[in-house]
Design a protein around this motif. Structure first.
Motif, PDB file in Angstrom:
ATOM      1  N   PRO A 264       0.805  -1.228   0.000  1.00 20.32           N
ATOM      2  CA  PRO A 264       0.000   0.000   0.000  1.00 20.32           C
ATOM      3  C   PRO A 264       0.836   1.276   0.000  1.00 20.32           C
ATOM      4  O   PRO A 264       0.452   2.272  -0.635  1.00 20.32           O
ATOM      5  N   LEU A 265       1.996   1.256   0.694  1.00 22.14           N
ATOM      6  CA  LEU A 265       2.848   2.445   0.708  1.00 22.14           C
ATOM      7  C   LEU A 265       3.443   2.712  -0.674  1.00 22.14           C
ATOM      8  O   LEU A 265       3.498   3.863  -1.130  1.00 22.14           O
ATOM      9  N   ILE A 266       3.881   1.653  -1.345  1.00 21.18           N
ATOM     10  CA  ILE A 266       4.413   1.809  -2.705  1.00 21.18           C
ATOM     11  C   ILE A 266       3.326   2.341  -3.637  1.00 21.18           C
ATOM     12  O   ILE A 266       3.554   3.247  -4.441  1.00 21.18           O
ATOM     13  N   ALA A 267       2.114   1.768  -3.504  1.00 15.07           N
ATOM     14  CA  ALA A 267       0.996   2.215  -4.335  1.00 15.07           C
ATOM     15  C   ALA A 267       0.677   3.685  -4.075  1.00 15.07           C
ATOM     16  O   ALA A 267       0.371   4.445  -5.004  1.00 15.07           O
ATOM     17  N   LEU A 268       0.786   4.090  -2.797  1.00 18.68           N
ATOM     18  CA  LEU A 268       0.513   5.477  -2.443  1.00 18.68           C
ATOM     19  C   LEU A 268       1.498   6.422  -3.123  1.00 18.68           C
ATOM     20  O   LEU A 268       1.094   7.441  -3.709  1.00 18.68           O
ATOM     21  N   PHE A 269       2.775   6.092  -3.070  1.00 16.28           N
ATOM     22  CA  PHE A 269       3.789   6.946  -3.690  1.00 16.28           C
ATOM     23  C   PHE A 269       3.628   6.987  -5.210  1.00 16.28           C
ATOM     24  O   PHE A 269       3.909   8.005  -5.836  1.00 16.28           O
ATOM     25  N   ILE A 270       3.187   5.884  -5.796  1.00 17.62           N
ATOM     26  CA  ILE A 270       2.968   5.862  -7.245  1.00 17.62           C
ATOM     27  C   ILE A 270       1.769   6.719  -7.623  1.00 17.62           C
ATOM     28  O   ILE A 270       1.767   7.413  -8.653  1.00 17.62           O
ATOM     29  N   LEU A 271       0.729   6.686  -6.772  1.00 15.61           N
ATOM     30  CA  LEU A 271      -0.508   7.394  -7.093  1.00 15.61           C
ATOM     31  C   LEU A 271      -0.432   8.894  -6.809  1.00 15.61           C
ATOM     32  O   LEU A 271      -1.255   9.660  -7.328  1.00 15.61           O
ATOM     33  N   ILE A 272       0.534   9.304  -5.983  1.00 18.54           N
ATOM     34  CA  ILE A 272       0.628  10.728  -5.634  1.00 18.54           C
ATOM     35  C   ILE A 272       0.741  11.631  -6.872  1.00 18.54           C
ATOM     36  O   ILE A 272       0.010  12.633  -6.982  1.00 18.54           O
TER      37      ILE A 272
ATOM     38  N   PHE B  25      -0.304  11.105  -9.916  1.00 19.43           N
ATOM     39  CA  PHE B  25      -1.594  11.103 -10.607  1.00 19.43           C
ATOM     40  C   PHE B  25      -2.623  11.901  -9.816  1.00 19.43           C
ATOM     41  O   PHE B  25      -3.476  12.580 -10.400  1.00 19.43           O
ATOM     42  N   GLY B  26      -2.539  11.818  -8.489  1.00 21.60           N
ATOM     43  CA  GLY B  26      -3.455  12.590  -7.647  1.00 21.60           C
ATOM     44  C   GLY B  26      -3.258  14.084  -7.812  1.00 21.60           C
ATOM     45  O   GLY B  26      -4.234  14.849  -7.830  1.00 21.60           O
ATOM     46  N   ILE B  27      -2.003  14.518  -7.924  1.00 24.57           N
ATOM     47  CA  ILE B  27      -1.713  15.947  -8.110  1.00 24.57           C
ATOM     48  C   ILE B  27      -2.278  16.442  -9.438  1.00 24.57           C
ATOM     49  O   ILE B  27      -2.885  17.512  -9.515  1.00 24.57           O
ATOM     50  N   VAL B  28      -2.089  15.643 -10.497  1.00 23.07           N
ATOM     51  CA  VAL B  28      -2.619  16.014 -11.818  1.00 23.07           C
ATOM     52  C   VAL B  28      -4.148  16.051 -11.783  1.00 23.07           C
ATOM     53  O   VAL B  28      -4.775  16.977 -12.321  1.00 23.07           O
ATOM     54  N   ALA B  29      -4.755  15.048 -11.126  1.00 22.10           N
ATOM     55  CA  ALA B  29      -6.221  15.007 -11.022  1.00 22.10           C
ATOM     56  C   ALA B  29      -6.731  16.214 -10.240  1.00 22.10           C
ATOM     57  O   ALA B  29      -7.761  16.802 -10.599  1.00 22.10           O
TER      58      ALA B  29
END
Length: 344
Positions: free
Chosen positions: A61-69, A71-75
């Motif tokens: 989950p931590l790795i997924a969080l760092f990967i999604l950050i 994309f979250g900023i762009v969204a």
């Protein structure tokens, strides 16, 4: 592991601070420190464990969080652009309604900065100044995180049904009528009034708001009329019609309550919109009121812009404290640049 004591201590300190006074910014800082230390403890615990499955539960989950950050900023950026379009279409093209647009542009520039690398376009002697700008940006990022945490935590505040007074904060009239935004604040007070009246003595509702230059009557009078039309007895209402800002709302309402109670202890709460709740609580504390707030809902399209405005107001309120933090950074950055220019 002994490191687990740190998040436990931080959590206890946070709870003590929050229950003592949920209107403080330090609650957001303590909560964020607890969350970060707890996540770090979980990572350390999983790495020290011999169980492969436990490691995966924490690390993936931590790795997924760092990967999604990213994309979250762009969204977030696209969401703010869309929100700015909707808000200005419904509320008009004014500077006050363009804050989400400005923040979206700021996020876009933040994304483009590593690509453009503006520092490379200037003299190497200016590198300390760019470093100082980065430190100031990081400082306000931490401050913003603390504000958001303190704000969301304050939404969980639930006053007891033993209030003597409810202060309704004004927000301006439109054509001498109560607009929907203000009506939601009054309705929140009415709902609490009926809820308490069902179990004990009903509270007195104080309508707080003066007369603006473009208004033909005090805001408090229009608010009181609105509540009476909704079934609130006039003898259970008071007008505070001198205030022109939130601090005066609290200060002058306190004077009314003090005069009414003649030195007796009393309980009070205030109602406002949820985006304004935390800052209003700070003003209540500054006015000497031990009063907590309950917030009415705000249209979702209006909320992001209002939250940005609230944060700017929070920064302005503590501008002296912020200057003490960023002032030395600015001075040292400029001094290092001058030293580099003249002596290196």
């Amino acid at each position: 592991m002994y490191f687990g004591i740190i998040p436990l201590i931080l959590f206890i300190v946070f709870l003590i601070s929050y229950f003592k006074d949920p209107r403080k910014m330090i609650n957001g800082l303590l909560f964020n420190l607890f969350i970060c230390s707890f996540l770090l403890f979980c990572v350390m615990l999983s790495l020290a464990s011999d169980h492969y499955f436990l490691r995966l539960i924490v690390i993936i989950p931590l790795i997924a969080l760092f990967i999604l950050i990213p994309f979250g900023i762009v969204a977030l950026m696209f969401g703010l652009f869309l929100n700015a379009r909707v808000l200005m279409k419904r509320e008009g093209r004014r500077l006050a309604n363009s804050l989400t647009l400005l923040v979206a542009i700021g996020i876009l520039l933040f994304i483009l900065l590593p690509i453009i690398n503006p520092a490379s376009l200037f003299s190497v002697h200016l590198q300390p100044i760019f470093g100082g700008i980065s430190l100031i940006t990081f400082y306000f990022f931490i401050h913003l995180s603390n504000f958001l945490s303190a704000y969301f935590l304050y939404q969980f505040n639930r006053p007891r049904l033993n209030q003597d007074f409810i202060i309704v904060l004004g927000s301006g009239l439109i054509n001498d009528k109560v607009p929907p935004l203000l009506a939601s604040r009054i309705q929140k007070a009415i709902d609490f009034y009926h809820k308490q009246a069902a179990v004990t003595t009903p509270p007195t509702i104080i309508f707080s708001g003066g007369q603006g230059p473009d208004e033909n009557l005090p805001e408090a009078e229009a608010m009181q009329r609105y509540a009476i039309e909704k079934g609130i007895p006039i003898e259970h209402t008071l007008q505070e019609n001198r205030s022109v800002n939130t601090y005066q709302n609290m200060l002058f309402s306190k004077q009314l309550m003090d005069d009414r109670k003649q030195g007796e202890a009393y309980n009070s709460i205030f109602t406002t919109n949820n985006f304004h709740l935390f800052r209003a609580g700070i003003y209540a504390r500054l006015a000497g009121l031990d009063s907590q707030g309950i917030g009415s809902k705000t249209a979702f399209y209006y909320w992001p812009n209002a939250m940005i405005r609230e944060y700017v107001a929070i920064v302005v309120m503590a501008r002296k404290r912020h200057m003490k933090m960023i002032g030395p950074i600015v001075i040292i950055s400029i001094a290092l640049s001058l030293f580099s220019f003249f002596f290196v």
